[in-house]
Design a protein around this motif. Sequence first.
Motif, short mmCIF file in Angstrom:
data_model
loop_
_atom_site.label_atom_id
_atom_site.label_comp_id
_atom_site.label_asym_id
_atom_site.label_seq_id
_atom_site.Cartn_x
_atom_site.Cartn_y
_atom_site.Cartn_z
N ASN A 1 34.92 52.48 41.89
CA ASN A 1 36.09 53.12 42.51
C ASN A 1 36.45 52.47 43.83
O ASN A 1 37.64 52.24 44.10
CB ASN A 1 35.84 54.62 42.73
N ARG B 1 35.86 49.36 44.85
CA ARG B 1 36.43 48.03 44.61
C ARG B 1 37.84 48.14 44.05
O ARG B 1 38.74 47.40 44.45
CB ARG B 1 35.52 47.25 43.65
N ARG B 2 38.04 49.07 43.14
CA ARG B 2 39.36 49.25 42.53
C ARG B 2 40.38 49.67 43.59
O ARG B 2 41.49 49.13 43.64
CB ARG B 2 39.26 50.29 41.41
N GLU B 3 40.00 50.59 44.46
CA GLU B 3 40.90 51.03 45.52
C GLU B 3 41.19 49.90 46.50
O GLU B 3 42.32 49.74 46.97
CB GLU B 3 40.32 52.24 46.26
N LEU C 1 41.25 46.71 45.83
CA LEU C 1 42.20 45.80 45.18
C LEU C 1 43.61 46.38 45.14
O LEU C 1 44.59 45.67 45.38
CB LEU C 1 41.72 45.47 43.76
N LYS C 2 43.71 47.66 44.84
CA LYS C 2 45.02 48.31 44.82
C LYS C 2 45.68 48.24 46.18
O LYS C 2 46.88 47.94 46.29
CB LYS C 2 44.89 49.77 44.38
N MET D 1 44.07 39.69 40.18
CA MET D 1 43.72 40.96 40.82
C MET D 1 44.07 42.13 39.91
O MET D 1 43.29 43.09 39.78
CB MET D 1 44.44 41.08 42.16
N SER D 2 45.21 42.05 39.25
CA SER D 2 45.61 43.11 38.31
C SER D 2 44.63 43.20 37.14
O SER D 2 44.26 44.29 36.71
CB SER D 2 47.02 42.85 37.78
N GLU E 1 41.48 42.35 37.22
CA GLU E 1 40.23 42.92 37.70
C GLU E 1 40.35 44.44 37.80
O GLU E 1 39.42 45.16 37.43
CB GLU E 1 39.86 42.33 39.06
N ILE E 2 41.49 44.93 38.23
CA ILE E 2 41.71 46.38 38.30
C ILE E 2 41.63 46.98 36.90
O ILE E 2 40.99 48.03 36.70
CB ILE E 2 43.05 46.71 38.96
N GLN E 3 42.22 46.31 35.93
CA GLN E 3 42.16 46.80 34.54
C GLN E 3 40.72 46.84 34.04
O GLN E 3 40.30 47.80 33.40
CB GLN E 3 43.00 45.92 33.62
N SER F 1 38.87 49.64 35.69
CA SER F 1 39.30 50.93 35.14
C SER F 1 38.62 51.21 33.81
O SER F 1 38.19 52.34 33.54
CB SER F 1 40.83 50.96 34.97
#
Length: 64
Positions: A14, A16-18, A20-21, A38-39, A41-43, A46
């Motif tokens: 969470n 790392r995802r935040e 990146l966002k 980056m997108s 990595e977020i996927q 998730s």
Amino acid sequence: MSTTALSVVIKDINDRRESLKNALSDGAAKDYAEYRAMSGEIQGLSLAHFLLTDLVRKMEYDDE
């Protein structure tokens, strides 16, 4: 593996995802290729988050 250990991993995902966002929303990607990376990595994060939270739920259900 205990649910406590999984909770630590879920929190790290969470975080790392935040991060990146926030970076994407601040325009940190220098070009389209970096934006796509980056997108992606977020996927991936998730999906990992979903799989781990589902595993934790199943482990907790099995304990009952």
